[in-house]
Enzyme design. Structure first.
Site, PDB file in Angstrom:
ATOM      1  N   THR A 113       0.844  -1.204  -0.034  1.00  0.00           N
ATOM      2  CA  THR A 113       0.018  -0.148  -0.025  1.00  0.00           C
ATOM      3  C   THR A 113       0.923   1.265   0.143  1.00  0.00           C
ATOM      4  OG1 THR A 113      -2.106   1.033   1.123  1.00  0.00           O
ATOM      5  CG2 THR A 113      -0.351   0.038   2.588  1.00  0.00           C
ATOM      6  N   LYS A 117       3.784   1.408  -3.905  1.00  0.00           N
ATOM      7  CA  LYS A 117       3.301   0.706  -5.110  1.00  0.00           C
ATOM      8  C   LYS A 117       4.262   0.537  -6.224  1.00  0.00           C
ATOM      9  CE  LYS A 117      -1.601   0.343  -3.691  1.00  0.00           C
ATOM     10  NZ  LYS A 117      -2.807   0.562  -4.111  1.00  0.00           N
ATOM     11  N   ASN A 123      -8.097  15.547 -14.439  1.00  0.00           N
ATOM     12  CA  ASN A 123      -7.378  15.744 -13.690  1.00  0.00           C
ATOM     13  C   ASN A 123      -6.854  17.077 -13.343  1.00  0.00           C
ATOM     14  OD1 ASN A 123      -5.814  14.546 -11.391  1.00  0.00           O
ATOM     15  ND2 ASN A 123      -3.737  14.661 -12.380  1.00  0.00           N
ATOM     16  N   ARG A 124      -6.751  17.411 -12.034  1.00  0.00           N
ATOM     17  CA  ARG A 124      -6.463  18.719 -11.670  1.00  0.00           C
ATOM     18  C   ARG A 124      -5.044  19.201 -12.467  1.00  0.00           C
ATOM     19  NH1 ARG A 124      -5.252  19.224  -5.370  1.00  0.00           N
ATOM     20  NH2 ARG A 124      -3.519  17.849  -6.132  1.00  0.00           N
ATOM     21  N   LYS A 134      -1.037  15.132 -16.680  1.00  0.00           N
ATOM     22  CA  LYS A 134      -0.750  13.705 -15.899  1.00  0.00           C
ATOM     23  C   LYS A 134      -1.886  12.852 -16.716  1.00  0.00           C
ATOM     24  CE  LYS A 134       0.587  14.648 -11.371  1.00  0.00           C
ATOM     25  NZ  LYS A 134       0.094  14.026  -9.834  1.00  0.00           N
TER      26      LYS A 134
HETATM   27  P1  NDP Z   1      -2.152   9.518  -5.559  1.00  0.00           P
HETATM   28  O1  NDP Z   1      -1.615  10.419  -4.503  1.00  0.00           O
HETATM   29  O2  NDP Z   1      -1.257   8.695  -6.278  1.00  0.00           O
HETATM   30  O3  NDP Z   1      -3.072  10.498  -6.489  1.00  0.00           O
HETATM   31  C1  NDP Z   1      -3.976  11.409  -6.213  1.00  0.00           C
HETATM   32  C2  NDP Z   1      -4.837  12.124  -7.179  1.00  0.00           C
HETATM   33  O4  NDP Z   1      -5.804  12.641  -6.590  1.00  0.00           O
HETATM   34  C3  NDP Z   1      -4.085  12.945  -8.227  1.00  0.00           C
HETATM   35  O5  NDP Z   1      -4.623  12.737  -9.486  1.00  0.00           O
HETATM   36  C4  NDP Z   1      -4.253  14.457  -7.720  1.00  0.00           C
HETATM   37  O6  NDP Z   1      -4.465  15.291  -8.650  1.00  0.00           O
HETATM   38  C5  NDP Z   1      -5.780  14.210  -7.289  1.00  0.00           C
HETATM   39  N1  NDP Z   1      -6.258  15.007  -6.044  1.00  0.00           N
HETATM   40  C6  NDP Z   1      -5.777  15.094  -4.877  1.00  0.00           C
HETATM   41  N2  NDP Z   1      -6.384  16.215  -4.188  1.00  0.00           N
HETATM   42  C7  NDP Z   1      -7.158  16.550  -5.025  1.00  0.00           C
HETATM   43  C8  NDP Z   1      -8.441  17.572  -4.979  1.00  0.00           C
HETATM   44  N3  NDP Z   1      -8.693  18.269  -3.658  1.00  0.00           N
HETATM   45  N4  NDP Z   1      -9.134  17.898  -6.117  1.00  0.00           N
HETATM   46  C9  NDP Z   1      -8.815  17.386  -7.087  1.00  0.00           C
HETATM   47  N5  NDP Z   1      -7.877  16.368  -7.397  1.00  0.00           N
HETATM   48  C10 NDP Z   1      -7.051  16.109  -6.330  1.00  0.00           C
HETATM   49  O7  NDP Z   1      -3.217   8.670  -4.703  1.00  0.00           O
HETATM   50  P2  NDP Z   1      -3.751   7.273  -5.281  1.00  0.00           P
HETATM   51  O8  NDP Z   1      -4.142   7.333  -6.719  1.00  0.00           O
HETATM   52  O9  NDP Z   1      -3.034   6.416  -4.684  1.00  0.00           O
HETATM   53  O10 NDP Z   1      -5.097   6.970  -4.344  1.00  0.00           O
HETATM   54  C11 NDP Z   1      -6.436   7.746  -4.828  1.00  0.00           C
HETATM   55  C12 NDP Z   1      -7.368   7.479  -3.840  1.00  0.00           C
HETATM   56  O11 NDP Z   1      -7.762   5.850  -4.117  1.00  0.00           O
HETATM   57  C13 NDP Z   1      -7.168   7.679  -2.509  1.00  0.00           C
HETATM   58  O12 NDP Z   1      -8.337   8.120  -1.756  1.00  0.00           O
HETATM   59  C14 NDP Z   1      -7.138   6.185  -2.008  1.00  0.00           C
HETATM   60  O13 NDP Z   1      -7.576   5.872  -0.498  1.00  0.00           O
HETATM   61  C15 NDP Z   1      -8.162   5.322  -3.055  1.00  0.00           C
HETATM   62  N6  NDP Z   1      -7.760   4.047  -3.110  1.00  0.00           N
HETATM   63  C16 NDP Z   1      -8.741   2.993  -2.887  1.00  0.00           C
HETATM   64  C17 NDP Z   1      -8.539   1.542  -3.083  1.00  0.00           C
HETATM   65  C18 NDP Z   1      -9.587   0.722  -2.712  1.00  0.00           C
HETATM   66  O14 NDP Z   1      -9.160  -0.550  -2.690  1.00  0.00           O
HETATM   67  N7  NDP Z   1     -10.864   1.134  -2.451  1.00  0.00           N
HETATM   68  C19 NDP Z   1      -7.238   1.281  -3.695  1.00  0.00           C
HETATM   69  C20 NDP Z   1      -6.427   2.202  -3.833  1.00  0.00           C
HETATM   70  C21 NDP Z   1      -6.572   3.687  -3.656  1.00  0.00           C
HETATM   71  P3  NDP Z   1      -2.949  16.099  -9.142  1.00  0.00           P
HETATM   72  O15 NDP Z   1      -2.304  14.842  -9.963  1.00  0.00           O
HETATM   73  O16 NDP Z   1      -3.345  17.168  -9.896  1.00  0.00           O
HETATM   74  O17 NDP Z   1      -2.282  16.258  -7.848  1.00  0.00           O
END
Ligand code: NDP
Length: 272
Positions: free
Chosen positions: A62, A66, A151-152, A156
């Site tokens: 986790t 990853k 995406n923000r 990406k």
């Molecule tokens: P990452 O840190 O790799 O990516 C985060 C993403 O969220 C980026 O695209 C970022 O945009 C975007 N982001 C963050 N804050 C904001 C905001 N306020 N507004 C808009 N976009 C935002 O995280 P992960 O991809 O690893 O995880 C994402 C979610 O998925 C988490 O909540 C995690 O808990 C969940 N998850 C759930 C799983 C399950 O089994 N249910 C498995 C894996 C993940 P930017 O690129 O612009 O920074």
């Protein structure tokens, strides 16, 4: 002999994986122990090899490891290769197999548990981080009508589009470009809900009968799900089902046995 498995991360104390796998083992009668390993941020590699030397059979991986796990694997499944992220390691015959079961977990939850068709759907995937990368291949097997990635940091999203556009109708955009479009399934793969925030979604994006899916779990009605409810989405779901389904897929990879997921999803949801 009891086989040893674990989830490795930093932080890891919040992880539900030990509970889920203990339940799977009880249910299927498999003789295994499942622990949680807190690895130092700069010590993933050492922690993995220490675990392997203790005759560990497999790891769930986790945040934030990853991609490190992807690098550590000596062979990888296609879905892990495309995601460049691994959430499951299996140690066997001197090799380390890296797989990514997150996408299979999401798709299983949407199709089997929530009974939504992906194939005939216009999908909006918000986010372009690790979770979005992990689920793209599974969402495209078979290809749905379309996948729009917002995406923000829009660059990406375009990177994600370029990696997957040969597999189906995939297009990237910034949030304002979604205005005026409608989707059958809207998936929040951003981490915004962890901070009680919501991506800047325009109104009117939910088609009649639409599913709003937030990958985060254990957070109740997140700002995104609240918005979706107000906007008339027909069904709201959080990531509890995905979490349990991806765990079941890992369990199957390790043990060759498929556990029942419904009672475990219910158990976690009842816990709140
Ligand atoms: P990452 O840190 O790799 O990516 C985060 C993403 O969220 C980026 O695209 C970022 O945009 C975007 N982001 C963050 N804050 C904001 C905001 N306020 N507004 C808009 N976009 C935002 O995280 P992960 O991809 O690893 O995880 C994402 C979610 O998925 C988490 O909540 C995690 O808990 C969940 N998850 C759930 C799983 C399950 O089994 N249910 C498995 C894996 C993940 P930017 O690129 O612009 O920074």
């Amino acid at each position: 002999m009891t086989d040893l498995y674990a989830v490795i991360g930093n932080p890891v104390s919040h992880s539900k994986s030990p509970l889920i796998h203990a339940e799977f083992a009880r249910q299927t009668g498999q003789d295994l122990r499942y622990e949680a390993i807190l690895a130092p941020l700069d010590g993933f590699r050492e922690a993995v090899w220490k675990f392997e030397q203790q005759r560990g059979k497999g790891l769930n991986v986790t945040i934030p490891f990853k991609h490190d796990a992807w690098l550590e694997a000596t062979k990888r499944t296609e879905r892990a290769e495309l995601a460049q992220a691994v959430n499951t390691l299996k140690f066997e015959d001197g090799e380390v197999l890296g797989d990514n079961t997150d996408g299979a977990g999401l798709v299983q939850d949407i199709k089997q548990n929530l009974r939504f068709s992906l194939r005939s759907g216009r999908i909006l995937l918000m986010g372009a981080g690790g979770a979005a990368h992990s689920v793209m291949m599974s969402l495209l097997e078979p290809p749905p009508l379309s996948i729009t990635i917002a995406n923000r940091t829009v660059e990406k999203a375009f990177l994600l589009e370029s990696r997957f556009k040969s597999y189906g109708s995939v297009m990237a955009c910034a949030y304002p470009d979604i205005a005026g479009k409608q989707f059958d399934i809207v998936i929040n793969a951003t981490s915004s809900s962890l901070f009680d925030e919501i991506p800047p979604l325009p109104p009117g994006i939910f088609a009649p009968g639409a599913l709003a899916y937030d990958m985060v779990y254990g957070k109740g009605l997140t700002p995104f799900l609240r918005f979706a409810k107000e906007q008339g989405a027909a069904k709201l779901a959080d990531g509890t089902g995905m979490l349990v389904e991806q765990a079941a897929e890992s369990f199957f990879l390790w043990r060759g046995v498929r556990p029942e997921t419904a009672p475990v999803i219910k158990m976690l949801k009842d816990e709140g």
